[in-house]
Design a protein around this motif. Structure first.
Motif, short mmCIF file in Angstrom:
data_model
loop_
_atom_site.label_atom_id
_atom_site.label_comp_id
_atom_site.label_asym_id
_atom_site.label_seq_id
_atom_site.Cartn_x
_atom_site.Cartn_y
_atom_site.Cartn_z
N ARG A 1 48.73 66.90 54.32
CA ARG A 1 49.31 68.19 53.93
C ARG A 1 50.11 68.04 52.65
N GLY A 2 49.90 68.97 51.73
CA GLY A 2 50.64 68.96 50.49
C GLY A 2 51.46 70.23 50.30
N LEU A 3 52.47 70.14 49.45
CA LEU A 3 53.31 71.29 49.10
C LEU A 3 53.36 71.40 47.59
N LEU B 1 56.99 69.44 60.04
CA LEU B 1 56.42 68.13 59.79
C LEU B 1 56.59 67.74 58.32
N PRO B 2 56.76 66.47 58.03
CA PRO B 2 56.87 66.05 56.63
C PRO B 2 55.53 66.18 55.92
N PHE B 3 55.61 66.31 54.61
CA PHE B 3 54.40 66.43 53.80
C PHE B 3 53.93 65.06 53.34
N ASP B 4 52.63 64.97 53.06
CA ASP B 4 52.05 63.73 52.54
C ASP B 4 52.20 63.64 51.03
N TYR B 5 52.31 64.77 50.37
CA TYR B 5 52.53 64.77 48.92
C TYR B 5 53.14 66.11 48.50
N ILE B 6 53.85 66.08 47.40
CA ILE B 6 54.47 67.28 46.82
C ILE B 6 54.13 67.32 45.34
N VAL B 7 53.79 68.51 44.86
CA VAL B 7 53.52 68.75 43.44
C VAL B 7 54.59 69.70 42.91
N ALA B 8 55.23 69.31 41.81
CA ALA B 8 56.24 70.17 41.18
C ALA B 8 56.05 70.10 39.67
N ILE B 9 55.46 71.14 39.11
CA ILE B 9 55.15 71.17 37.68
C ILE B 9 56.07 72.16 36.99
N GLN B 10 56.95 71.66 36.15
CA GLN B 10 57.85 72.48 35.34
C GLN B 10 58.72 73.40 36.20
N VAL B 11 59.27 72.84 37.27
CA VAL B 11 60.13 73.65 38.14
C VAL B 11 61.43 72.93 38.47
N ARG C 1 65.85 67.10 47.87
CA ARG C 1 65.15 67.95 48.82
C ARG C 1 63.69 67.50 48.97
N ALA C 2 63.07 67.14 47.84
CA ALA C 2 61.69 66.64 47.89
C ALA C 2 61.60 65.38 48.73
N ALA C 3 62.58 64.49 48.56
CA ALA C 3 62.59 63.25 49.34
C ALA C 3 62.70 63.54 50.83
N LYS C 4 63.49 64.56 51.18
CA LYS C 4 63.66 64.91 52.59
C LYS C 4 62.38 65.48 53.19
N LEU C 5 61.60 66.18 52.39
CA LEU C 5 60.39 66.83 52.90
C LEU C 5 59.17 65.92 52.91
N LEU C 6 59.25 64.78 52.22
CA LEU C 6 58.12 63.85 52.14
C LEU C 6 58.21 62.77 53.21
N ARG C 7 57.08 62.37 53.73
CA ARG C 7 57.04 61.21 54.62
C ARG C 7 57.15 59.94 53.80
N ARG C 8 57.52 58.86 54.43
CA ARG C 8 57.55 57.57 53.75
C ARG C 8 56.13 57.19 53.34
N GLY C 9 55.97 56.76 52.11
CA GLY C 9 54.65 56.47 51.58
C GLY C 9 53.98 57.66 50.95
N GLY C 10 54.60 58.86 51.07
CA GLY C 10 54.04 60.05 50.46
C GLY C 10 54.25 60.03 48.94
N LEU C 11 53.54 60.91 48.26
CA LEU C 11 53.56 60.93 46.79
C LEU C 11 54.25 62.18 46.26
N LEU C 12 54.97 61.98 45.16
CA LEU C 12 55.62 63.08 44.45
C LEU C 12 55.06 63.13 43.04
#
Length: 230
Positions: free
Chosen positions: A49-51, A107-117, A132-143
């Motif tokens: 799951r991604g955000l 549930l935590p996300f597997d990856y988060i995308v944040a472009i110019q925000v 906040r991104a760190a809190k929403l991501l699982r360990r090993g997830g990508l930002l």
């Protein structure tokens, strides 16, 4: 209270921009292709799951979904979400209008995308977005992040309201599409130190510099990077 006021300004500003046709018919930025390539090299994460924080009216969000990503689209702009739903009604269940700090996930996300925000606000607000991104991501997830670089030639009339000892600075625009908003421009050192409590770089951070077209002057620079949640 101050954060609520700033969030309201951001929401109204972007509503106005999308009503005026911002990003309409514009192609996705090249970073989108890089995101897809990196996720395809890590199929376990890509299947997760991604955000997408700040999905707007879909300029970069829709191509990611079309590439096979399971991606929740989040934006503070009511107008942006309305345009995205109107053009892509099948995406409606995955679209959320909310401020990033108010968004909750069971549930935590597997990856988060944040472009110019994540550059919106003063330094403390920027740090809180990464936290906040760190809190929403699982360990090993990508930002995946793209933010303003301090080497940008700030074009529109503005006031510098904050300078940091790591080379970053914050402006509040007096004119232009972000009039009244506080926007942060980060040095590479500031970006690294902001991420360091939670993240490890996956690939080297790149600075993308683009010259403005006449009659505007100077260049606009952005940091693009990918980090792993520790």
């Amino acid at each position: 209270m101050g954060g609520d006021i700033e969030s309201g300004r951001v929401s109204r500003s972007w509503d106005d921009e999308y009503c005026r046709g911002r990003y309409r018919d514009e192609p996705p930025i090249p970073f989108v292709g890089r995101i897809v390539d990196i996720l395809r090299d890590q199929p376990e994460i890509m299947r997760g799951r991604g955000l997408y924080v700040g999905c707007g009216n879909g300029r970069n969000y829709v191509p990611l979904v079309d590439a096979g990503l399971r991606l929740i689209g989040l934006d503070v702009s009511k107008e942006a979400i309305a345009q995205l739903r109107a053009g892509h009604p099948h995406l409606t269940p995955d679209l959320v209008r909310a401020d990033f700090h108010d968004f909750q996930s069971e549930l935590p996300f597997d990856y988060i995308v944040a472009i110019q925000v994540f550059q919106h606000g003063i330094a403390a607000a920027v740090r809180s977005k990464f936290a906040r991104a760190a809190k929403l991501l699982r360990r090993g997830g990508l930002l995946f992040v793209r933010v303003n670089s301090a080497s940008t030639d700030v074009y529109h009339s503005h006031r510098v309201v904050e300078r940091g000892d790591r080379g970053g600075f914050t402006v509040r625009y007096d004119e232009g599409p972000k009039r009244g908003l506080a926007i942060r421009f980060l040095s590479l050192r500031e970006l690294r130190e902001t991420l360091d409590p939670w993240f490890t770089p996956l690939v080297p951070t790149r600075e993308q510099v683009a010259s403005r077209t006449s009659p505007q002057r100077g260049s606009w620079a952005q940091w693009e990077g990918v980090w792993v949640r520790r």
